[in-house]
Design a protein around this motif. Structure first.
Motif, PDB file in Angstrom:
ATOM      1  N   SER A  25      81.085  88.809  54.555  1.00  0.00           N
ATOM      2  CA  SER A  25      80.248  88.546  55.726  1.00  0.00           C
ATOM      3  C   SER A  25      79.230  87.439  55.469  1.00  0.00           C
ATOM      4  O   SER A  25      78.746  86.803  56.413  1.00  0.00           O
ATOM      5  N   SER A  48      86.671  97.057  58.701  1.00  0.00           N
ATOM      6  CA  SER A  48      85.641  96.046  58.428  1.00  0.00           C
ATOM      7  C   SER A  48      86.192  94.815  57.720  1.00  0.00           C
ATOM      8  O   SER A  48      85.529  93.772  57.681  1.00  0.00           O
ATOM      9  N   TYR A  52      87.862  89.062  58.196  1.00  0.00           N
ATOM     10  CA  TYR A  52      87.697  88.176  57.041  1.00  0.00           C
ATOM     11  C   TYR A  52      88.972  88.024  56.202  1.00  0.00           C
ATOM     12  O   TYR A  52      88.906  87.562  55.061  1.00  0.00           O
TER      13      TYR A  52
END
Length: 332
Positions: A25, A48, A52
């Protein structure tokens, strides 16, 4: 800095996964060292991780204790975040299964890093146990403890010994090898909070989280346990913030929420009553348990001062953990 490559170990653990997401992040590319393809698949599929995936790659390191185990994994990396280490799980041979793996795993990655001039900094997950004095007294992350002497009366004592040995051997490494990279040791207390990779109530109620859940789930544990605790998000933040070139290396960062009025594990009962009345009524949180607290003064204020943030308080920690437990329990 954005786009620099971080080799991260232990990414499937409670703290490891949260640190991996924190690094992603913040714009770092992450090469996650895993023991198997199955471990990599678990990380890639987690919610999560999804934003990415283009910043994330994997390298398989089946045995982190082997000399040269990380030689290929370290190639071209800018930073290393080493979270992988044995946990305080019962074993029939503490020396073989807890102490030596902690020492050899740490030295293995340091000596691999020594072979690659691209490495600028190594951040190692140590523990408050590494600097915990034998006699109760105020202390901080810069306390120095001698090598322990076995045999060890219980698993936690062996775990504490492993952390002291690993830290002391890291100091020896710095003195002997004078590496081109700097080293930071992060020393959290008991780490609690949401573990995204835990998807059953039993999995949530594991590790350090179990200590905080004891009174909330109606369990009684008469054994005294130090009531020093920190939020998993804070520990992950410290690992990644420590990579900043402005943060000087070769020192330690403690992570511990310390209030003016010492808190107790049993304070979690009133916190859950306040924030989760419906779940209490439903019996998800039966309450009525007790976890005896031992106040241990570990001062980690230097970390807040250097990195410019404040640790989450105990109420925030319990809300994070209990909220996750309730969500998982509702689906069980």
């Amino acid at each position: 800095m954005t786009g620099e490559l971080v080799l991260l170990t232990g990414g499937t653990g409670h703290l490891g996964y949260r640190t991996l997401v924190e690094a992603l992040s913040k714009g770092y590319r992450v090469r996650a060292a895993v023991r198997s393809e199955a471990k990599a698949a678990g990380i890639k599929s987690a919610k999560s991780t999804q934003p990415y995936l283009n910043q994330l790659t994997f390298v398989t390191v089946p045995n982190i204790e082997t000399d040269g185990a990380f030689d290929d994994a370290v190639k071209d990396v800018d930073y290393i975040v080493h979270l992988a280490s044995p946990l305080a799980n019962p074993t029939d041979d503490d020396e073989k299964n807890i102490i030596q793996p902690a020492i050899r795993g740490t030295l293995s990655i340091l000596y691999s890093a020594l072979k690659h001039p691209s490495v600028k900094k190594v951040v190692i997950t140590s523990s408050v146990a590494a600097v915990l004095p034998v006699e109760p007294k105020p202390f901080d992350a810069d306390s120095v403890q001698p090598d322990p002497q076995g045999p060890y009366p219980d698993t936690f004592t062996a775990y504490s010994a492993s952390k002291k040995f690993a830290l002391n051997r890291t100091r020896d490494f710095i003195a002997k090898e004078k590496p081109q990279f700097s080293i930071i040791n992060v020393m959290p207390t008991f780490v609690v909070g949401k573990n995204e990779l835990s998807t059953t109530p039993e999995a949530v109620n594991d590790g350090s989280n179990r200590l905080a859940l004891v009174p909330i789930l109606g369990v009684n544990n008469p054994d005294s346990v130090p009531s020093f605790v920190c939020h998993v998000d804070d520990v992950a933040f410290v690992h990644v913030a420590a990579l900043d070139p402005k943060v000087k290396g070769n020192h330690n960062f403690g992570v511990n929420y310390l209030s003016e009025k010492p808190y107790q594990w049993n304070d979690g009962i009133d916190i859950v009553k306040k924030h989760f009345p419906k779940e209490v009524e439903q019996g998800i949180f039966p309450l009525g348990g007790s976890q005896t607290s031992l106040i241990v003064p570990f001062d980690a204020s230097k970390t807040e001062e250097v990195l410019g943030f404040k640790f989450k308080n105990y109420e925030q920690q319990i809300v994070s953990l209990a909220g996750h437990y309730a969500a998982v329990a509702a689906k069980a």
